[in-house]
Design a protein around this motif. Sequence first.
Motif, mmCIF file in Angstrom:
data_model
loop_
_atom_site.group_PDB
_atom_site.id
_atom_site.type_symbol
_atom_site.label_atom_id
_atom_site.label_comp_id
_atom_site.label_asym_id
_atom_site.label_seq_id
_atom_site.Cartn_x
_atom_site.Cartn_y
_atom_site.Cartn_z
ATOM 1 N N UNK A 83 0.813 -1.222 0.000
ATOM 2 C CA UNK A 83 0.000 0.000 0.000
ATOM 3 C C UNK A 83 0.846 1.272 0.000
ATOM 4 N N UNK A 84 2.088 1.167 0.439
ATOM 5 C CA UNK A 84 2.958 2.356 0.446
ATOM 6 C C UNK A 84 3.593 2.639 -0.905
ATOM 7 N N UNK A 85 3.438 1.725 -1.851
ATOM 8 C CA UNK A 85 4.066 1.904 -3.154
ATOM 9 C C UNK A 85 3.303 2.946 -3.971
ATOM 10 N N UNK A 86 4.007 3.848 -4.660
ATOM 11 C CA UNK A 86 3.342 4.843 -5.506
ATOM 12 C C UNK A 86 2.498 4.173 -6.583
ATOM 13 N N UNK B 234 3.804 -8.677 -5.259
ATOM 14 C CA UNK B 234 4.991 -9.351 -4.732
ATOM 15 C C UNK B 234 5.348 -8.876 -3.328
ATOM 16 N N UNK B 235 4.859 -7.680 -2.960
ATOM 17 C CA UNK B 235 5.171 -7.118 -1.636
ATOM 18 C C UNK B 235 4.157 -7.522 -0.576
ATOM 19 N N UNK B 236 3.081 -8.169 -0.967
ATOM 20 C CA UNK B 236 2.096 -8.634 0.007
ATOM 21 C C UNK B 236 2.621 -9.910 0.657
ATOM 22 N N UNK B 237 2.702 -9.901 1.973
ATOM 23 C CA UNK B 237 3.232 -11.056 2.703
ATOM 24 C C UNK B 237 2.087 -11.874 3.281
ATOM 25 N N UNK C 238 2.601 -2.105 -12.109
ATOM 26 C CA UNK C 238 2.659 -1.688 -10.716
ATOM 27 C C UNK C 238 1.881 -2.653 -9.825
ATOM 28 N N UNK C 239 0.741 -3.108 -10.310
ATOM 29 C CA UNK C 239 -0.072 -4.022 -9.510
ATOM 30 C C UNK C 239 0.670 -5.329 -9.247
ATOM 31 N N UNK C 240 1.373 -5.844 -10.256
ATOM 32 C CA UNK C 240 2.123 -7.086 -10.051
ATOM 33 C C UNK C 240 3.306 -6.872 -9.115
ATOM 34 N N UNK D 115 -4.736 -6.713 -5.828
ATOM 35 C CA UNK D 115 -4.033 -5.432 -5.776
ATOM 36 C C UNK D 115 -4.521 -4.564 -6.921
ATOM 37 N N UNK D 116 -4.836 -3.301 -6.626
ATOM 38 C CA UNK D 116 -5.330 -2.348 -7.618
ATOM 39 C C UNK D 116 -4.319 -1.215 -7.751
#
Length: 780
Positions: free
Chosen positions: A58-61, A127-130, A121-123, A114-115
């Motif tokens: 969620x912190x990703x631009x 990858x950052x979702x744990x 960006x969504x992909x 992820x939206x």
Amino acid sequence: MASTWFGASVKRKEDPAFLQGKGRYIDDIHLPGMLHAAFVRSPYAHAKVGRIDKDAALTMPGVHAVLTFADLPEPVRRQTLPLLVPHPALRQPFMPHALVKDEACYVGEPVACVIADSRYLAEDAADRVEVEYQPLPAVNDCRDALGEGAPLAHAGAESNVAARFPLRVGDADRAFSGAAHVFREKIYQHRGGPFFIECRGAIAQYDAAADSYLLHVSSQGSHRLKRCMLEMFDLGDHQVRVVTPDVGGGFGPKGAFYPEYVNIAVASRLTGRPVKWIEDRRENFLTTHQERDQYWDMEIAVEGNAKIIGVRGQLIHETGAYVPWGIVLPWITATTVPGPYVIPNFKLDVVSVFTNKIQTTPVRGAGRPEAVVTMERLMDRVARELKLDRAEVRRRNFIQPGQMPYNVGIIFRDGRPVTYDSGDYPACQAAALAASDYAGFGSRQAEARKAGRHLGIGISNAVEATGLGPYEGATARIATSGKIAVYTGATPQGQSHKTTLAQIAADQLGVDYNDVTVVTADTATISLGMGTFAARTAVNAGSSVHLAAKEVAAKAKKIAAGMMECMEDDLELDGGYVRLKSAPDVRKSFAEIAVRSIGTPGFSMAGGLAPGLEHTSYFTPEQSVYSNGTHVAEVEVDIETGAVRILRFTVAHDCGRVINPLIVDGQVVGGVAHGVGNALFERMVYDENAQPLTTHFGEYLLPLATDVPHVDLVHLETPSPLNPLGVKGAGEGGTIASIAAILSAVENALEPFGVTVAEAPISPQRIVELLGEHALGRTR
């Protein structure tokens, strides 16, 4: 009215746009402010899902939202995806949630959505979702899943059995006890996928002012998907519209309702922007429904003259992780086994079994190819054991035309007895044998063997239930401009609805088929529909178009008679006019009649007619109608490499009255191509933990153009008495019988080596293995 267009091989109306690059597929649709979805998917075939940490994503631009099960709206959380065809035989109707709640049951099951501003960006954010996973034992093989101590595909389930059901005709056990000959075959048919050229995809757009959703989706049934959306979100009919644009192949699985569609609708409402999801090819391998595995253990009992007195056995069918279509697939398979043969005693015990793999649902042929392979392998076995010609064994057992309608004695998936309405099976086989020069094959084979080449020929017969209900609708409408449109819920993926349905309407309205515009697959244009699957559109939508256009023609005559002060019987329709037969220049245009049909403001309607020059019909068939066909394959097998080359392929096919022979030819030839892949190449491989090992086309083989033979096609036309057009379905017949014919031909080529074929596909590697096993057996 005499047919001008029905039966004519006119060019497809769809093709000019495609040839000019003007087709409009789901990924061609771009809406202002559109966001894109990607999914976090389970890497395990079976696992408990614990904590999900989405903070880093969620912190990703450019990332707008990350959805987990807990984030879904209450109506979506409280239910699973709909079970479309419930059945009392289902013991454990497991169905998935829109996102994994606490247990993932196949590799690729969606855990989070992820939206973001772009798919890239969504992909990256996905990858950052744990996700915390606790792996569980997985079930890979449906036969092993029935064994004592086998792991459970669903934690807490009572067993891995989804359903058990028997089919019975006569007294098979008694028949077997007195049989002159009994032969047993064990046959394995392996899992494969649909692998259309265009993967799945959808775009959801929420309208806050109207509190409604617009879903564009690559599908086979817009109305069915709308029904599912209404149920999942607890909405009224006016709150969901589903539109299917051009579709690049469906083959059955695009008729299903998938969790991705729910998630992007949730995301569109959450973000206030349209959201698109396009399946990539890896997702297609992992998460689009597939078909099979099946294990068959079958026996056939015959008299000394090869007449069948009974067939019995067991079918173990893999349903995968869930049962979105209930037991439709194994039920179709089981009821197709008898085919065109008289089988007075029949017993089949069917068990549908859960595994930790993507679920199996109908793929082109919908379980029928597997049944035909099984029955035709038994017929070849009888011929081999009794030293009879394979065609002769079949001829001795055919249902005869004079026996129609023929009640097989079992119940089909539509709840009706399997009753063949029409067909001439002996004539169909005779036509195929003649066209393939079957009689001359022996000399061709002998000459080839002298040169060290190995030719084989195979025969296969099939009967297919087509035109399944409950209905399909059509509205025929002439606008006040005189333009003609037909609206239907049928949802084409290459079947040429816009051509064939226009041909049917044009005959009733006396116009050129190019003057009829056919609008498909938009739930805003017609209130009810089922979609395009199961070779049903010609029967259902075609009959509805015929009836609707016929009513519009009658109404146009009635209004014109009042305008022209004559009798309706004095009038005819021609070229967009209603005119006097005796004085063709005395006429009224469709536009003039349509204007009169809608009335004049402030005045009452004259003649007691309903407003508008239009009519809606819903044809509701009494039962399925039964197409049939005979396939003859001639092959050459390279015993060094196992390569199979199809030298000649002949199809005699009866789908009743043919609307457009050119289009039917294309459907049958395309079906044969599909069958070639199923017979020789396509194989989904999983390891012992149900991890897929074939996840791209470098590992999963499809037939090339050089692998697909020219098909010599013979049409027979035995009209069905059960619909006004006399038609039957044609979309799947090319696949249904082709696999069995190819397997039979391969076995025939390898006859000098004593090799028998009891599996599909039969790959080059497997042929070499079988030859090696036979050679090893001879040296022992």
